[in-house]
Design an enzyme around this catalytic site. Sequence first.
Site, PDB file in Angstrom:
ATOM      1  N   TYR A  75      17.715  16.457  32.014  1.00  0.00           N
ATOM      2  CA  TYR A  75      18.226  15.716  30.808  1.00  0.00           C
ATOM      3  C   TYR A  75      17.777  14.295  30.951  1.00  0.00           C
ATOM      4  O   TYR A  75      17.993  13.333  31.583  1.00  0.00           O
ATOM      5  CB  TYR A  75      19.635  15.651  30.486  1.00  0.00           C
ATOM      6  CG  TYR A  75      20.307  16.849  30.221  1.00  0.00           C
ATOM      7  CD1 TYR A  75      19.324  17.957  29.729  1.00  0.00           C
ATOM      8  CD2 TYR A  75      21.562  16.902  30.323  1.00  0.00           C
ATOM      9  CE1 TYR A  75      20.014  19.373  29.390  1.00  0.00           C
ATOM     10  CE2 TYR A  75      22.210  18.406  30.098  1.00  0.00           C
ATOM     11  CZ  TYR A  75      21.406  19.484  29.588  1.00  0.00           C
ATOM     12  OH  TYR A  75      22.055  20.443  29.381  1.00  0.00           O
ATOM     13  N   PHE A  91      25.851  23.825  22.876  1.00  0.00           N
ATOM     14  CA  PHE A  91      25.676  23.717  21.211  1.00  0.00           C
ATOM     15  C   PHE A  91      27.021  24.263  20.623  1.00  0.00           C
ATOM     16  O   PHE A  91      27.129  25.099  19.755  1.00  0.00           O
ATOM     17  CB  PHE A  91      24.388  24.636  20.735  1.00  0.00           C
ATOM     18  CG  PHE A  91      24.076  23.994  19.614  1.00  0.00           C
ATOM     19  CD1 PHE A  91      24.206  22.679  18.901  1.00  0.00           C
ATOM     20  CD2 PHE A  91      22.923  24.985  18.806  1.00  0.00           C
ATOM     21  CE1 PHE A  91      23.559  22.381  17.981  1.00  0.00           C
ATOM     22  CE2 PHE A  91      22.399  24.478  17.770  1.00  0.00           C
ATOM     23  CZ  PHE A  91      22.744  23.104  17.203  1.00  0.00           C
ATOM     24  N   PRO A  92      28.002  23.649  21.124  1.00  0.00           N
ATOM     25  CA  PRO A  92      29.291  24.162  20.728  1.00  0.00           C
ATOM     26  C   PRO A  92      29.607  23.687  19.501  1.00  0.00           C
ATOM     27  O   PRO A  92      30.783  24.357  18.693  1.00  0.00           O
ATOM     28  CB  PRO A  92      30.286  23.652  21.725  1.00  0.00           C
ATOM     29  CG  PRO A  92      29.592  22.481  22.204  1.00  0.00           C
ATOM     30  CD  PRO A  92      28.299  22.761  22.134  1.00  0.00           C
ATOM     31  N   GLY A 115      26.236  25.821  11.641  1.00  0.00           N
ATOM     32  CA  GLY A 115      25.260  26.249  10.814  1.00  0.00           C
ATOM     33  C   GLY A 115      25.433  26.273   9.301  1.00  0.00           C
ATOM     34  O   GLY A 115      25.417  25.247   8.939  1.00  0.00           O
TER      35      GLY A 115
END
Length: 292
Positions: free
Chosen positions: A66, A213-214, A218
């Site tokens: 990161y 990616f909780p 969408g």
Amino acid sequence: MSQINASASGTYAFDDQFKVNRLGYGTMQLTGEGTWGPYDDPNNAVSVIKKAVDLGINFFDTADSYGPWFADRYLAEGLKSASNRDEIFISDKVGQTRQGSGVWTPHGEPNYLRQQVEVSLMTLGIDHEDLLFLHRIDSHFSVAEQVGELKKLQDEGKIKHIGLSQVTVGQIKEAQKYAKIDAVENLYNVSDHRDDDVLDYAESQHMAFVPWFPLNTGKLTGANSPLAKIADKYKASPAQIALAWLLKRSGNVLPIPGTSSVAHLEDNVTAASIKLSDDDFKAITNLGVSNR
């Protein structure tokens, strides 16, 4: 806001000493665009970490890739003055190389994995990794070589718990031949839970499951969407309901929503107090993509 606390999410114990509040924090957003380079306001990045601690978060997820290493630097600085530093646990990851913005290349050569662990220990200012994930399994090297090297580091006292990231059940079983696997970190959220089988296997093996990616909802949001209607019922946002759904999914799930905003951080932690009914949980589950 003073009543908001991650402890409302419940706890998960890795062992007798390693116990965390289930709602954690991921550092991935504390970097430049494409998870590349420094964050444009380092002081704010440190402030967000400090605020997370104030809100009861004691489980932080990061990775050498990161930035690379910029997120680790901000995390180390933010935790430096924490009065409960001994109670704060870090999950780290090695095994990805970076060649630019948005570019990720797995590299699992054993000596490289060892090097990255050693550098991460120095960067984070710690003498051992609480939880170390193999960020990706590199097909150029055997699982025995990659996990075996982490096991050697564990035997040397430099890693306490070993995890795997973005793996199948079969890959977990293969890795278990060479080391005790205590955690899995896979893509998983209310919109996409095709790895239900991985989560279920992790639960059966007493492994933590860390969904990355909780907060992805969408196409489930919208003024009249089912998720939005359920959110209105709880006087919450769709993102908060998405986190509440993850927390209810299983007691071994440790969501790590990341943000560079203190206000957004507070919103995320508020989700720890939302308790979905069984009917609403089932309704939300049926909205997403699953292999079930």
